[in-house]
Structure formats: structure tokens, C-alpha cells
Design an enzyme around this catalytic site. Sequence first.
Site: not given
Length: 313
Positions: A117, A121
Site C-alpha cells: 500500500h 496526499r
Amino acid sequence: MQTQAASRSIDADAVERYLRSLQQRIVAAIEAVDGARFVEDRWTKAEGEPLGGLGITCILEDGAVIERGGVGFSKVSGRSMPPSATQHRPELAGRSFEALGVSLVFHPRNPHAPTVHLNVRFFIARSPDPEVADVWWFGGGMDLTPSYGYDDDAAHFHRSCRDALAPFGDGLHPRFKTWCDRYFHLKHRNEMRGVGGIFFDDFNELSFDDCFAMMRAVGDAFLVAYLPILERRKDSAYGDAERHWQSLRRGRYVEFNLVFDRGTLFGLQSGGRTESILMSMPPAASWRYDVKPEAGSREALLTERYLLPREWV
């Protein structure tokens, strides 16, 4: 919290350009390994909806190497911050916001190749008062979730994370590693989701330029950290027993994402695009009552050695 001058110096357009480029580079690299092509799904949500914006969701399913994987770019805005985003910043409740990010999860077909993963952001909480500064921060990280543990895989992954953060201060890697160990923890089972990596959020301690450079370093380190592991494990021999164990471990992954993951909760609470939010789910998962691996088995070794906080480098 940033000063008003600092809030005006941000370059969200540069962040967007980088994130779009990162998505394209990762998609191309995984296609080269797998031989299959991602399906590209471009979407928009009208500004009148709870969460407006646009995104590109790239999905690969039933590939030779990646059984299910997604790489998503999104740029969204909303009228009010969702609870998951104000849990640690209650003073921002009620502000409008903008969020940009790339998020990916790859579930390889081979049980010996670990799930991975990545998320990077950027977030801006807009002030309704022109005299009060907007608040911005970066977040992200990467973590590795094996069904079968290998010391060299874990060490390589953590070394890549450490090297990415090294230019920005000696204290960041141990801090972000510990944060990752604590964050990706299934409290109801008292076990880590995987072997960890790095995780950070609400990060604006440096200048915008330096914070942005750090986020880019993390994003750029992903292929360095993961591709050698995927190449090493994708052709390992396995049978039905290994696939069954992989399915049980994928169940743990589902539990974490739907119960604890802030990104998933943020997307669902803010009215985001459900298909893109849930692209991280594995293609299949299993639950069996009170599963206990046989003593001395490779399956038992996973929980005894690898799903515990430890120093890998």
C-alpha cells in the site's frame, strides 16, 4: 499552524502535476512486470454534491502477477471537513477543504509476494475569514503486508523508506516507522497488519517546499522499495494450502481498511466515489473461526516473527 504568508506560498498545481506523473509511472512499471494493462476510469463529481472533484482510477484485475490492484489519483473539495479529518484537529471543523492524492494497493496472485500500500496526499483547510490563514499539510507513507514473511524483503522495504527520508532529518524515519507500526495495528486482534513501513499525517513542520520535497521522495521510493520484492517472489511455487492462508490474511486486511483506515473513512464520510475508495479491497478473502497455525509452520512464523514491531534495518 502555518502563518498567513506561508499559506499563500503553497503551489497546489505543482502538487497535482507531481501526483499525476507518479500515478502514470507506477502504472507503467507494474504493466511491464505483469504484461496486462490497467483499465483507466476517469470520473467527476459535480461541485453541488457533498464532495466535488475529479479523479483517475486505474484498475488491474486477474493479471498474471497482480490478482487485483488499483492506483488512484483524486482531486476533491468539500464544503465541510468530515469527522475523520478533524478527529485530531477539532478547531478545523466546519471549514471547506481541498484534497489531492495518489493511493494504491496491489494484491499479487502469488501468496509469497506481499500486498503493498502507498498513499501520498496534500490537504488544505480553507478559512472562511480572509484574515485567518488557510491550514495545509501533507500525509502518506507505504507499508508491506506479507502472507509469508521473508527477512530480506522486510529489510529491503524498510531500508528504502529510511533512505527516502534521510535528506530531511535523521529523526524522521524512526518517528514515521513507529507511527506506521502503531497505525496499521488491528486493535481488536492485537496484531500488526504487516511488517510496517512509514506513515505520517498532518505534516507541515518544514516549509511548503521542503514538505513537498519529502512527499515526492516517499512517492519516488515506492518502486525502488517494492519492485525487487515482487520480482523475487512472483514465480515462487505454491499450492492450495498457501492460497487458503493468503485468503485468511486478506480477511485481516479487509478488517483494518473498513474499521480503522482514516483514508477509507474520510472518503466514505465525505461522500466520495465508493468504487475508487474500495479499490483497495482484495479480490477474495476468508474468515475461519479461531484459526491457529500449526506450531513451527511458515504460517505460525508470520505471526510470531513478522507481525510484531521490530527494527529491520
